[in-house]
Design an enzyme around this catalytic site. Structure first.
Site: not given
Length: 605
Positions: A2, A27, A73, A99-100, A478, A482, A485, A501, A600
Protein backbone atom coordinates in the site's frame (compact mmCIF):
# COMPACT_ATOMS: atom_id res chain seq x y z
CA UNK A 1 1.38 -3.48 -0.35
CA UNK A 2 0.00 0.00 0.00
CA UNK A 3 1.10 3.61 -0.08
CA UNK A 4 2.20 6.22 2.46
CA UNK A 5 2.58 9.96 2.02
CA UNK A 6 3.53 12.60 4.57
CA UNK A 7 3.93 16.37 4.35
CA UNK A 8 5.23 19.22 6.48
CA UNK A 9 5.38 22.72 5.02
CA UNK A 10 3.66 26.05 4.59
CA UNK A 11 0.94 24.96 2.14
CA UNK A 12 -2.30 23.22 2.95
CA UNK A 13 -1.52 19.54 3.46
CA UNK A 14 -4.77 17.90 2.26
CA UNK A 15 -4.41 18.59 -1.50
CA UNK A 16 -0.76 17.47 -1.45
CA UNK A 17 -1.65 14.27 0.40
CA UNK A 18 -4.49 13.47 -2.02
CA UNK A 19 -2.25 14.06 -5.05
CA UNK A 20 0.50 11.94 -3.51
CA UNK A 21 -1.95 9.08 -2.91
CA UNK A 22 -3.14 9.31 -6.53
CA UNK A 23 0.44 8.83 -7.66
CA UNK A 24 0.66 5.71 -5.51
CA UNK A 25 -2.55 4.13 -6.79
CA UNK A 26 -0.54 1.68 -8.88
CA UNK A 27 0.66 -0.01 -5.68
CA UNK A 28 -2.82 -1.46 -5.18
CA UNK A 29 -5.38 -0.53 -2.52
CA UNK A 30 -9.01 -0.88 -1.47
CA UNK A 31 -9.41 2.06 0.94
CA UNK A 32 -7.66 5.33 1.67
CA UNK A 33 -7.42 8.08 4.26
CA UNK A 34 -5.59 11.17 5.44
CA UNK A 35 -4.93 12.89 8.76
CA UNK A 36 -4.28 16.66 8.84
CA UNK A 37 -2.97 18.48 11.87
CA UNK A 38 -4.37 21.96 12.47
CA UNK A 39 -5.70 23.03 15.84
CA UNK A 40 -6.42 19.34 16.25
CA UNK A 41 -5.93 16.24 14.13
CA UNK A 42 -8.68 15.63 11.57
CA UNK A 43 -8.93 12.13 10.13
CA UNK A 44 -10.84 11.47 6.90
CA UNK A 45 -10.98 7.98 5.41
CA UNK A 46 -13.15 5.98 3.05
CA UNK A 47 -13.31 2.61 1.33
CA UNK A 48 -12.84 2.36 -2.41
CA UNK A 49 -10.95 4.69 -4.72
CA UNK A 50 -9.18 7.98 -4.08
CA UNK A 51 -12.10 9.81 -5.70
CA UNK A 52 -14.32 8.56 -2.87
CA UNK A 53 -11.84 9.88 -0.32
CA UNK A 54 -11.50 13.23 -2.09
CA UNK A 55 -15.28 13.74 -1.96
CA UNK A 56 -15.19 13.19 1.80
CA UNK A 57 -12.18 15.49 2.18
CA UNK A 58 -13.94 18.21 0.19
CA UNK A 59 -16.92 17.95 2.54
CA UNK A 60 -14.82 18.07 5.72
CA UNK A 61 -12.23 20.56 4.36
CA UNK A 62 -9.50 19.80 6.93
CA UNK A 63 -7.11 22.71 7.50
CA UNK A 64 -3.45 22.36 8.39
CA UNK A 65 0.04 22.27 6.92
CA UNK A 66 1.11 18.94 8.43
CA UNK A 67 -0.36 15.57 7.55
CA UNK A 68 -0.09 11.92 6.58
CA UNK A 69 -2.02 9.80 4.09
CA UNK A 70 -2.41 6.15 3.18
CA UNK A 71 -3.82 3.71 0.65
CA UNK A 72 -4.62 0.36 2.24
CA UNK A 73 -4.60 -3.12 0.73
CA UNK A 74 -6.55 -5.22 3.19
CA UNK A 75 -4.66 -7.91 5.12
CA UNK A 76 -6.19 -7.78 8.61
CA UNK A 77 -9.89 -6.97 8.49
CA UNK A 78 -12.29 -6.09 5.70
CA UNK A 79 -11.62 -3.20 3.31
CA UNK A 80 -13.94 -0.71 4.98
CA UNK A 81 -13.84 2.75 6.55
CA UNK A 82 -13.19 1.47 10.09
CA UNK A 83 -10.15 -0.55 9.07
CA UNK A 84 -8.81 2.12 6.71
CA UNK A 85 -5.81 4.14 7.89
CA UNK A 86 -4.97 6.47 9.63
CA UNK A 87 -5.61 5.07 13.11
CA UNK A 88 -5.66 7.05 16.34
CA UNK A 89 -4.63 5.77 19.74
CA UNK A 90 -7.25 5.66 22.50
CA UNK A 91 -5.89 8.76 24.24
CA UNK A 92 -5.23 10.67 21.00
CA UNK A 93 -1.49 10.60 21.67
CA UNK A 94 -0.69 9.44 18.16
CA UNK A 95 -2.26 9.15 14.71
CA UNK A 96 -0.48 6.86 12.28
CA UNK A 97 -0.41 4.92 9.03
CA UNK A 98 1.43 1.68 8.37
CA UNK A 99 2.61 -0.57 5.55
CA UNK A 100 3.62 -4.14 6.35
CA UNK A 101 2.58 -6.95 8.67
CA UNK A 102 2.97 -7.05 12.47
CA UNK A 103 3.36 -10.75 13.13
CA UNK A 104 2.95 -10.63 16.91
CA UNK A 105 0.00 -8.22 16.91
CA UNK A 106 -2.39 -10.67 18.63
CA UNK A 107 -0.06 -11.06 21.60
CA UNK A 108 0.47 -7.30 21.81
CA UNK A 109 -3.23 -6.60 21.43
CA UNK A 110 -4.18 -8.96 24.24
CA UNK A 111 -1.65 -7.32 26.56
CA UNK A 112 -2.99 -3.85 25.69
CA UNK A 113 -6.59 -4.93 26.25
CA UNK A 114 -5.59 -6.11 29.74
CA UNK A 115 -4.24 -2.60 30.33
CA UNK A 116 -7.60 -1.11 29.42
CA UNK A 117 -7.02 -0.18 25.80
CA UNK A 118 -10.03 -0.42 23.50
CA UNK A 119 -9.72 -1.24 19.81
CA UNK A 120 -11.99 0.01 17.06
CA UNK A 121 -10.58 -1.87 14.07
CA UNK A 122 -9.51 -5.40 13.16
CA UNK A 123 -6.10 -4.26 11.90
CA UNK A 124 -2.64 -5.08 13.14
CA UNK A 125 -1.83 -1.39 12.54
CA UNK A 126 -4.01 -0.11 15.38
CA UNK A 127 -1.87 -2.18 17.75
CA UNK A 128 1.12 0.05 16.89
CA UNK A 129 -0.89 3.16 17.76
CA UNK A 130 -2.11 1.82 21.10
CA UNK A 131 1.35 0.44 21.93
CA UNK A 132 2.92 3.85 21.26
CA UNK A 133 0.26 5.44 23.48
CA UNK A 134 0.99 3.01 26.30
CA UNK A 135 4.76 3.58 26.11
CA UNK A 136 4.75 7.34 25.45
CA UNK A 137 7.30 9.07 27.68
CA UNK A 138 6.93 12.57 26.27
CA UNK A 139 9.67 12.07 23.68
CA UNK A 140 8.54 10.80 20.28
CA UNK A 141 11.84 9.26 19.14
CA UNK A 142 12.60 7.42 22.39
CA UNK A 143 9.03 6.10 22.40
CA UNK A 144 9.38 4.92 18.82
CA UNK A 145 12.53 3.03 19.75
CA UNK A 146 10.69 1.26 22.55
CA UNK A 147 7.82 0.43 20.19
CA UNK A 148 10.16 -0.98 17.55
CA UNK A 149 11.79 -3.25 20.11
CA UNK A 150 8.43 -4.93 20.74
CA UNK A 151 7.30 -5.32 17.12
CA UNK A 152 7.89 -8.46 15.07
CA UNK A 153 7.34 -8.30 11.33
CA UNK A 154 7.68 -5.62 8.68
CA UNK A 155 6.67 -1.99 8.78
CA UNK A 156 6.96 1.48 7.41
CA UNK A 157 5.14 3.80 9.79
CA UNK A 158 4.40 7.52 9.55
CA UNK A 159 2.79 9.34 12.47
CA UNK A 160 1.59 12.57 14.00
CA UNK A 161 2.34 12.87 17.73
CA UNK A 162 0.56 15.04 20.29
CA UNK A 163 2.74 17.95 21.38
CA UNK A 164 4.72 18.01 18.11
CA UNK A 165 2.51 20.29 16.05
CA UNK A 166 4.94 20.89 13.17
CA UNK A 167 6.49 17.46 12.74
CA UNK A 168 5.94 14.05 11.18
CA UNK A 169 7.74 10.98 12.56
CA UNK A 170 8.51 7.69 10.87
CA UNK A 171 10.27 4.35 11.27
CA UNK A 172 11.04 1.49 8.88
CA UNK A 173 11.83 -2.21 8.76
CA UNK A 174 11.58 -4.34 5.60
CA UNK A 175 9.10 -1.99 3.91
CA UNK A 176 10.12 0.88 1.61
CA UNK A 177 10.16 4.53 2.66
CA UNK A 178 11.81 7.68 1.37
CA UNK A 179 12.07 11.25 2.62
CA UNK A 180 11.79 14.05 0.06
CA UNK A 181 13.68 17.28 0.69
CA UNK A 182 12.06 20.47 -0.55
CA UNK A 183 12.41 24.20 -0.04
CA UNK A 184 10.57 25.03 3.17
CA UNK A 185 8.66 21.77 2.94
CA UNK A 186 9.57 18.11 3.33
CA UNK A 187 7.85 14.86 2.44
CA UNK A 188 7.54 11.17 3.28
CA UNK A 189 6.48 8.53 0.78
CA UNK A 190 6.54 4.84 -0.01
CA UNK A 191 7.81 5.49 -3.50
CA UNK A 192 9.33 8.28 -5.57
CA UNK A 193 6.39 9.04 -7.94
CA UNK A 194 4.38 10.39 -4.99
CA UNK A 195 6.74 13.34 -4.60
CA UNK A 196 8.02 13.87 -8.16
CA UNK A 197 6.02 17.10 -8.70
CA UNK A 198 7.80 18.67 -5.72
CA UNK A 199 11.33 17.31 -5.46
CA UNK A 200 13.80 14.72 -6.73
CA UNK A 201 16.11 15.10 -3.74
CA UNK A 202 15.55 12.13 -1.47
CA UNK A 203 16.86 10.30 1.53
CA UNK A 204 16.35 6.53 1.28
CA UNK A 205 15.41 5.34 4.78
CA UNK A 206 17.29 2.28 6.02
CA UNK A 207 15.94 -0.51 8.20
CA UNK A 208 16.05 0.34 11.88
CA UNK A 209 16.13 4.10 11.39
CA UNK A 210 13.82 6.67 12.92
CA UNK A 211 12.85 9.88 11.12
CA UNK A 212 11.73 13.29 12.32
CA UNK A 213 10.83 15.88 9.70
CA UNK A 214 9.77 19.50 9.98
CA UNK A 215 9.38 21.98 7.14
CA UNK A 216 13.03 23.00 7.30
CA UNK A 217 14.82 19.95 8.65
CA UNK A 218 15.21 16.19 8.21
CA UNK A 219 16.57 14.32 11.22
CA UNK A 220 17.65 10.68 11.13
CA UNK A 221 18.34 8.53 14.20
CA UNK A 222 19.81 5.04 14.48
CA UNK A 223 18.30 2.19 16.49
CA UNK A 224 19.75 3.63 19.71
CA UNK A 225 18.50 7.14 19.05
CA UNK A 226 21.85 8.57 17.97
CA UNK A 227 21.71 11.21 15.19
CA UNK A 228 22.85 10.15 11.72
CA UNK A 229 23.76 12.07 8.62
CA UNK A 230 20.94 12.16 6.04
CA UNK A 231 22.70 11.58 2.73
CA UNK A 232 20.46 13.18 0.10
CA UNK A 233 20.44 11.60 -3.36
CA UNK A 234 19.01 13.11 -6.53
CA UNK A 235 16.67 10.70 -8.29
CA UNK A 236 16.86 10.78 -12.08
CA UNK A 237 13.18 10.43 -12.94
CA UNK A 238 10.98 12.85 -14.84
CA UNK A 239 7.40 13.78 -14.02
CA UNK A 240 6.50 12.57 -17.53
CA UNK A 241 7.61 9.05 -16.57
CA UNK A 242 4.73 8.97 -14.09
CA UNK A 243 2.16 10.52 -16.46
CA UNK A 244 0.07 8.91 -19.22
CA UNK A 245 1.27 11.38 -21.87
CA UNK A 246 -1.81 11.00 -24.07
CA UNK A 247 -2.31 7.25 -23.68
CA UNK A 248 -5.58 5.96 -22.25
CA UNK A 249 -3.73 3.74 -19.78
CA UNK A 250 -0.25 3.51 -18.32
CA UNK A 251 0.00 -0.07 -19.54
CA UNK A 252 -0.36 1.03 -23.16
CA UNK A 253 2.26 3.73 -22.68
CA UNK A 254 4.64 1.27 -21.05
CA UNK A 255 4.16 -1.37 -23.76
CA UNK A 256 5.18 1.17 -26.38
CA UNK A 257 8.09 2.38 -24.25
CA UNK A 258 9.75 -1.03 -24.46
CA UNK A 259 12.17 -0.23 -27.31
CA UNK A 260 13.57 2.65 -25.23
CA UNK A 261 13.54 0.64 -21.99
CA UNK A 262 15.55 -2.19 -23.56
CA UNK A 263 17.95 0.22 -25.26
CA UNK A 264 18.52 2.19 -22.06
CA UNK A 265 19.16 -1.06 -20.19
CA UNK A 266 21.55 -2.89 -22.51
CA UNK A 267 23.45 -0.01 -24.13
CA UNK A 268 25.41 0.99 -20.99
CA UNK A 269 26.50 -2.64 -20.56
CA UNK A 270 27.95 -3.09 -24.05
CA UNK A 271 31.04 -1.17 -25.17
CA UNK A 272 32.78 -1.91 -28.49
CA UNK A 273 31.52 -5.45 -28.63
CA UNK A 274 32.50 -6.19 -25.04
CA UNK A 275 30.40 -6.40 -21.90
CA UNK A 276 31.12 -4.08 -18.99
CA UNK A 277 29.18 -4.93 -15.84
CA UNK A 278 28.65 -2.26 -13.17
CA UNK A 279 30.22 -4.51 -10.52
CA UNK A 280 32.95 -7.14 -10.34
CA UNK A 281 32.63 -10.82 -9.55
CA UNK A 282 35.34 -12.32 -7.32
CA UNK A 283 38.46 -13.39 -9.21
CA UNK A 284 37.88 -16.55 -11.28
CA UNK A 285 34.36 -16.81 -9.86
CA UNK A 286 32.62 -17.23 -13.22
CA UNK A 287 35.28 -19.56 -14.62
CA UNK A 288 34.84 -21.89 -11.65
CA UNK A 289 31.07 -21.43 -11.36
CA UNK A 290 29.18 -24.70 -10.94
CA UNK A 291 25.63 -23.67 -10.02
CA UNK A 292 23.26 -20.74 -10.51
CA UNK A 293 20.02 -20.05 -8.68
CA UNK A 294 17.50 -17.51 -9.96
CA UNK A 295 14.90 -16.39 -7.45
CA UNK A 296 11.89 -14.19 -8.22
CA UNK A 297 8.10 -13.80 -8.07
CA UNK A 298 5.40 -13.35 -10.71
CA UNK A 299 6.57 -12.05 -14.07
CA UNK A 300 10.13 -11.78 -12.78
CA UNK A 301 9.97 -15.54 -12.15
CA UNK A 302 9.10 -16.00 -15.82
CA UNK A 303 12.17 -13.96 -16.71
CA UNK A 304 14.14 -16.38 -14.55
CA UNK A 305 12.64 -19.39 -16.33
CA UNK A 306 13.54 -17.85 -19.69
CA UNK A 307 17.05 -17.07 -18.48
CA UNK A 308 17.47 -20.71 -17.45
CA UNK A 309 17.05 -21.82 -21.08
CA UNK A 310 19.51 -19.19 -22.28
CA UNK A 311 22.18 -19.62 -19.59
CA UNK A 312 22.19 -23.40 -19.74
CA UNK A 313 22.46 -23.25 -23.53
CA UNK A 314 25.23 -20.65 -23.63
CA UNK A 315 27.12 -21.07 -20.34
CA UNK A 316 26.61 -24.82 -19.75
CA UNK A 317 26.01 -24.36 -16.03
CA UNK A 318 22.91 -25.86 -14.38
CA UNK A 319 20.34 -23.26 -13.34
CA UNK A 320 17.65 -23.70 -10.71
CA UNK A 321 14.74 -21.27 -10.81
CA UNK A 322 12.79 -20.77 -7.60
CA UNK A 323 9.65 -18.93 -6.62
CA UNK A 324 10.92 -16.63 -3.90
CA UNK A 325 8.15 -17.51 -1.45
CA UNK A 326 9.32 -21.16 -1.56
CA UNK A 327 13.09 -20.72 -1.84
CA UNK A 328 14.18 -20.11 1.73
CA UNK A 329 11.63 -22.47 3.24
CA UNK A 330 12.88 -25.52 1.35
CA UNK A 331 16.31 -25.33 3.02
CA UNK A 332 18.16 -24.81 -0.30
CA UNK A 333 21.59 -26.35 -0.80
CA UNK A 334 23.61 -23.23 -1.52
CA UNK A 335 26.90 -21.85 -0.31
CA UNK A 336 30.21 -20.30 -1.24
CA UNK A 337 30.93 -20.48 -4.94
CA UNK A 338 27.25 -20.43 -5.95
CA UNK A 339 25.68 -17.50 -7.79
CA UNK A 340 22.20 -16.43 -6.70
CA UNK A 341 20.40 -13.96 -8.97
CA UNK A 342 17.39 -12.09 -7.58
CA UNK A 343 14.99 -10.42 -9.99
CA UNK A 344 12.54 -7.74 -8.81
CA UNK A 345 11.02 -4.74 -10.53
CA UNK A 346 10.55 -2.78 -7.31
CA UNK A 347 13.62 -4.01 -5.47
CA UNK A 348 11.39 -4.31 -2.40
CA UNK A 349 9.54 -7.60 -3.00
CA UNK A 350 9.36 -9.09 0.49
CA UNK A 351 9.82 -12.76 -0.41
CA UNK A 352 12.68 -12.00 -2.79
CA UNK A 353 14.41 -9.80 -0.23
CA UNK A 354 14.10 -12.50 2.45
CA UNK A 355 15.53 -15.06 0.02
CA UNK A 356 18.47 -12.79 -0.81
CA UNK A 357 19.33 -12.43 2.85
CA UNK A 358 19.13 -16.20 3.30
CA UNK A 359 21.51 -16.73 0.38
CA UNK A 360 23.97 -14.17 1.74
CA UNK A 361 23.88 -15.81 5.14
CA UNK A 362 24.85 -19.11 3.51
CA UNK A 363 27.82 -17.56 1.71
CA UNK A 364 26.56 -17.40 -1.89
CA UNK A 365 27.45 -14.48 -4.15
CA UNK A 366 24.28 -12.47 -4.64
CA UNK A 367 23.41 -10.22 -7.54
CA UNK A 368 20.14 -8.52 -8.32
CA UNK A 369 18.31 -7.24 -11.38
CA UNK A 370 16.06 -4.39 -10.28
CA UNK A 371 14.44 -1.27 -11.71
CA UNK A 372 14.34 1.05 -8.69
CA UNK A 373 17.49 2.91 -7.73
CA UNK A 374 18.68 2.51 -4.15
CA UNK A 375 15.98 -0.08 -3.38
CA UNK A 376 16.60 -2.52 -0.54
CA UNK A 377 17.34 -5.56 -2.71
CA UNK A 378 19.81 -3.49 -4.76
CA UNK A 379 21.58 -2.21 -1.66
CA UNK A 380 21.74 -5.62 0.01
CA UNK A 381 23.16 -7.45 -3.04
CA UNK A 382 26.85 -8.06 -3.70
CA UNK A 383 26.26 -6.77 -7.22
CA UNK A 384 23.33 -5.09 -8.97
CA UNK A 385 22.35 -4.35 -12.56
CA UNK A 386 19.65 -1.69 -12.91
CA UNK A 387 17.16 -2.12 -15.73
CA UNK A 388 16.73 1.61 -16.45
CA UNK A 389 13.13 1.08 -17.58
CA UNK A 390 11.89 4.24 -15.87
CA UNK A 391 8.87 4.41 -13.61
CA UNK A 392 6.42 1.59 -14.30
CA UNK A 393 2.96 2.51 -13.03
CA UNK A 394 0.60 -0.16 -14.40
CA UNK A 395 0.30 -3.11 -12.04
CA UNK A 396 0.89 -5.57 -14.90
CA UNK A 397 4.56 -5.30 -15.78
CA UNK A 398 5.60 -4.95 -19.42
CA UNK A 399 8.65 -2.76 -19.97
CA UNK A 400 10.33 -3.88 -16.74
CA UNK A 401 9.90 -7.50 -17.89
CA UNK A 402 11.52 -6.73 -21.25
CA UNK A 403 14.36 -4.81 -19.61
CA UNK A 404 15.01 -7.76 -17.27
CA UNK A 405 15.22 -10.03 -20.31
CA UNK A 406 17.80 -7.64 -21.77
CA UNK A 407 19.96 -8.04 -18.67
CA UNK A 408 19.59 -11.83 -18.89
CA UNK A 409 20.98 -11.78 -22.44
CA UNK A 410 23.94 -9.59 -21.51
CA UNK A 411 24.75 -11.61 -18.39
CA UNK A 412 24.56 -14.91 -20.29
CA UNK A 413 26.96 -13.63 -22.96
CA UNK A 414 29.32 -12.27 -20.32
CA UNK A 415 29.49 -15.62 -18.50
CA UNK A 416 29.86 -17.61 -21.72
CA UNK A 417 32.78 -15.39 -22.76
CA UNK A 418 34.40 -15.63 -19.32
CA UNK A 419 34.17 -19.42 -19.51
CA UNK A 420 35.75 -19.28 -22.98
CA UNK A 421 32.67 -20.81 -24.57
CA UNK A 422 32.26 -17.72 -26.74
CA UNK A 423 35.07 -16.11 -28.72
CA UNK A 424 35.63 -12.38 -29.00
CA UNK A 425 34.14 -12.42 -32.48
CA UNK A 426 31.10 -14.43 -31.35
CA UNK A 427 30.60 -12.06 -28.42
CA UNK A 428 30.72 -9.08 -30.79
CA UNK A 429 28.16 -10.70 -33.08
CA UNK A 430 25.83 -11.58 -30.20
CA UNK A 431 26.02 -8.14 -28.58
CA UNK A 432 25.29 -6.55 -31.96
CA UNK A 433 22.13 -8.65 -32.09
CA UNK A 434 21.21 -7.50 -28.56
CA UNK A 435 21.69 -3.86 -29.59
CA UNK A 436 19.46 -4.46 -32.62
CA UNK A 437 16.55 -5.64 -30.46
CA UNK A 438 14.97 -2.20 -29.78
CA UNK A 439 14.30 -1.65 -33.49
CA UNK A 440 12.91 -5.16 -33.84
CA UNK A 441 10.66 -4.58 -30.83
CA UNK A 442 9.33 -1.48 -32.61
CA UNK A 443 8.42 -3.73 -35.55
CA UNK A 444 6.82 -6.28 -33.22
CA UNK A 445 4.63 -3.50 -31.85
CA UNK A 446 3.01 -3.35 -35.30
CA UNK A 447 1.03 -6.39 -34.15
CA UNK A 448 -1.11 -3.88 -32.25
CA UNK A 449 -3.79 -3.88 -34.93
CA UNK A 450 -4.26 -7.64 -35.23
CA UNK A 451 -4.17 -8.15 -31.46
CA UNK A 452 -6.83 -5.48 -31.00
CA UNK A 453 -9.03 -7.25 -33.56
CA UNK A 454 -8.52 -10.66 -31.95
CA UNK A 455 -9.13 -9.28 -28.47
CA UNK A 456 -12.79 -8.68 -29.25
CA UNK A 457 -13.19 -12.43 -29.76
CA UNK A 458 -11.14 -13.36 -26.68
CA UNK A 459 -13.14 -10.94 -24.51
CA UNK A 460 -16.25 -13.09 -24.99
CA UNK A 461 -14.56 -16.20 -23.60
CA UNK A 462 -14.23 -17.54 -20.06
CA UNK A 463 -11.12 -19.64 -20.69
CA UNK A 464 -7.96 -19.52 -22.80
CA UNK A 465 -4.77 -21.55 -23.08
CA UNK A 466 -1.22 -20.69 -24.14
CA UNK A 467 0.99 -23.52 -25.38
CA UNK A 468 4.63 -23.58 -26.40
CA UNK A 469 7.83 -25.61 -26.26
CA UNK A 470 11.41 -24.84 -25.29
CA UNK A 471 12.13 -21.17 -24.75
CA UNK A 472 8.57 -20.35 -25.84
CA UNK A 473 7.15 -22.14 -22.80
CA UNK A 474 7.97 -19.49 -20.15
CA UNK A 475 6.61 -16.86 -22.54
CA UNK A 476 3.33 -18.78 -22.55
CA UNK A 477 3.30 -18.56 -18.76
CA UNK A 478 3.88 -14.82 -18.99
CA UNK A 479 1.18 -14.34 -21.64
CA UNK A 480 -1.24 -16.29 -19.50
CA UNK A 481 -0.40 -14.29 -16.39
CA UNK A 482 -0.86 -11.00 -18.24
CA UNK A 483 -4.30 -11.96 -19.48
CA UNK A 484 -5.62 -13.41 -16.24
CA UNK A 485 -4.37 -10.64 -13.96
CA UNK A 486 -6.01 -7.76 -15.84
CA UNK A 487 -8.90 -9.29 -17.86
CA UNK A 488 -9.98 -11.85 -15.21
CA UNK A 489 -10.31 -14.50 -17.92
CA UNK A 490 -9.20 -17.87 -16.62
CA UNK A 491 -6.18 -18.96 -18.64
CA UNK A 492 -3.20 -21.23 -18.29
CA UNK A 493 0.18 -21.62 -19.93
CA UNK A 494 1.39 -25.13 -20.68
CA UNK A 495 4.35 -26.86 -22.21
CA UNK A 496 2.74 -28.15 -25.40
CA UNK A 497 4.22 -31.59 -24.83
CA UNK A 498 2.04 -31.87 -21.71
CA UNK A 499 -1.21 -31.69 -23.68
CA UNK A 500 -1.58 -35.47 -23.79
CA UNK A 501 -0.96 -35.69 -20.04
CA UNK A 502 -4.28 -34.17 -19.07
CA UNK A 503 -4.63 -30.65 -20.42
CA UNK A 504 -6.17 -31.65 -23.73
CA UNK A 505 -9.27 -32.85 -21.85
CA UNK A 506 -10.11 -29.19 -21.28
CA UNK A 507 -10.18 -28.34 -24.99
CA UNK A 508 -13.69 -28.09 -26.42
CA UNK A 509 -15.22 -26.37 -29.44
CA UNK A 510 -14.55 -22.64 -29.33
CA UNK A 511 -11.73 -22.77 -26.75
CA UNK A 512 -9.11 -20.15 -27.63
CA UNK A 513 -5.56 -21.49 -27.74
CA UNK A 514 -2.54 -19.26 -28.39
CA UNK A 515 0.21 -21.44 -29.83
CA UNK A 516 3.67 -19.87 -29.63
CA UNK A 517 6.03 -21.52 -32.11
CA UNK A 518 9.24 -19.58 -32.73
CA UNK A 519 11.79 -22.37 -32.11
CA UNK A 520 12.82 -23.88 -35.45
CA UNK A 521 14.03 -27.13 -33.87
CA UNK A 522 10.69 -27.70 -32.16
CA UNK A 523 8.42 -26.26 -34.83
CA UNK A 524 7.42 -29.64 -36.25
CA UNK A 525 6.32 -30.85 -32.84
CA UNK A 526 4.34 -27.63 -32.32
CA UNK A 527 2.56 -28.22 -35.62
CA UNK A 528 1.40 -31.59 -34.27
CA UNK A 529 0.19 -29.96 -31.05
CA UNK A 530 -1.71 -27.29 -32.98
CA UNK A 531 -3.42 -29.98 -35.05
CA UNK A 532 -4.35 -31.86 -31.86
CA UNK A 533 -6.21 -28.92 -30.31
CA UNK A 534 -7.64 -27.80 -33.62
CA UNK A 535 -9.10 -31.26 -34.18
CA UNK A 536 -11.00 -30.82 -30.93
CA UNK A 537 -12.56 -27.54 -31.99
CA UNK A 538 -10.06 -25.03 -30.57
CA UNK A 539 -9.77 -21.56 -32.10
CA UNK A 540 -6.00 -21.33 -32.61
CA UNK A 541 -3.98 -18.12 -32.68
CA UNK A 542 -0.42 -18.89 -33.75
CA UNK A 543 2.51 -16.62 -32.88
CA UNK A 544 5.40 -17.32 -35.25
CA UNK A 545 8.40 -15.71 -36.91
CA UNK A 546 8.12 -13.90 -40.22
CA UNK A 547 8.50 -16.29 -43.13
CA UNK A 548 7.10 -19.34 -41.32
CA UNK A 549 5.57 -21.57 -44.00
CA UNK A 550 2.33 -23.51 -43.82
CA UNK A 551 1.10 -22.11 -40.51
CA UNK A 552 -1.93 -20.39 -42.04
CA UNK A 553 -3.26 -23.76 -43.16
CA UNK A 554 -3.55 -25.11 -39.61
CA UNK A 555 -4.20 -22.01 -37.46
CA UNK A 556 -7.28 -19.81 -37.47
CA UNK A 557 -5.24 -16.63 -37.05
CA UNK A 558 -1.51 -15.95 -37.31
CA UNK A 559 0.55 -13.21 -35.66
CA UNK A 560 3.94 -12.72 -37.26
CA UNK A 561 6.88 -11.25 -35.36
CA UNK A 562 10.42 -10.34 -36.53
CA UNK A 563 13.24 -12.87 -36.60
CA UNK A 564 16.10 -12.88 -34.10
CA UNK A 565 18.57 -15.46 -32.80
CA UNK A 566 16.77 -18.16 -30.82
CA UNK A 567 17.99 -16.96 -27.42
CA UNK A 568 16.82 -13.39 -28.11
CA UNK A 569 13.36 -14.24 -29.46
CA UNK A 570 11.60 -13.82 -26.08
CA UNK A 571 11.88 -10.03 -26.39
CA UNK A 572 9.80 -10.19 -29.56
CA UNK A 573 7.50 -13.07 -28.63
CA UNK A 574 6.20 -11.33 -25.53
CA UNK A 575 5.01 -8.20 -27.37
CA UNK A 576 1.83 -9.59 -29.02
CA UNK A 577 1.03 -11.50 -25.82
CA UNK A 578 1.11 -8.25 -23.84
CA UNK A 579 -1.01 -6.51 -26.48
CA UNK A 580 -3.58 -9.32 -26.47
CA UNK A 581 -3.99 -8.94 -22.71
CA UNK A 582 -4.19 -5.16 -22.91
CA UNK A 583 -6.75 -4.98 -25.73
CA UNK A 584 -8.88 -7.78 -24.28
CA UNK A 585 -9.12 -5.90 -20.98
CA UNK A 586 -10.06 -2.69 -22.79
CA UNK A 587 -12.68 -4.60 -24.77
CA UNK A 588 -14.19 -5.81 -21.48
CA UNK A 589 -14.36 -2.27 -20.15
CA UNK A 590 -12.08 -2.97 -17.17
CA UNK A 591 -9.46 -0.80 -15.48
CA UNK A 592 -6.28 -1.96 -17.17
CA UNK A 593 -3.86 -0.27 -14.78
CA UNK A 594 -5.48 -1.21 -11.48
CA UNK A 595 -6.77 -4.80 -11.56
CA UNK A 596 -8.75 -5.95 -8.56
CA UNK A 597 -6.98 -7.44 -5.53
CA UNK A 598 -3.48 -6.84 -6.95
CA UNK A 599 -0.63 -4.60 -5.84
CA UNK A 600 2.36 -3.40 -7.83
CA UNK A 601 4.85 -3.80 -5.03
CA UNK A 602 4.31 -6.84 -2.81
CA UNK A 603 6.10 -5.77 0.36
CA UNK A 604 4.60 -8.36 2.73
CA UNK A 605 5.01 -12.14 2.73
Amino acid sequence: MCGIVGFVGENEAAPILIEGLRRLEYRGYDSAGIAVKGESVTVVKEKGRIDNLKSCVDDVNPKGTVGIGHTRWATHGAPDRINAHPHKSMNDIVTLVHNGIIENYIELKNDLIKKGYEFKSQTDTEVIAQLFDSLFDGDAISTLIKVAQKLEGSYAVAMLVKGYDDKVFAMKKDSPMIVGKGDGQNYLASDIPAILPYTRDCYIVNDGEFIEISKDEIKVFDKNGNPKNAEIKTIDLSIESAEKCGYDFFMAKEIFEQPKAVKDTVSPLIKDGKIVLPFEFPENFIKELKRIYIVACGSAYHVGMTAKYIIEDMVRVPVTVDIASEFRYRNPIIGKGDLCIFVSQSGETADTLASLREAKARGAFTMSIVNVLFSTIARDSDGVIYTNAGAEIAVATTKAFSAQLGVAYVLSAYMAHEKELMSDAELKSFTDEILALPEKIKTALDTDAITERLSKHIATKEHMFFIGRGIDYPLCLEGSLKLKEISYIHCEGYGAGELKHGTISLIEPGTVVAAVATDDELYGKMVSNIKEVHARGAFVIAVVKEGTKGIEEIADEVIYIPKAPKNLMPSLTVIPLQLLAYHTTVAKGLDVDKPRNLAKSVTVE
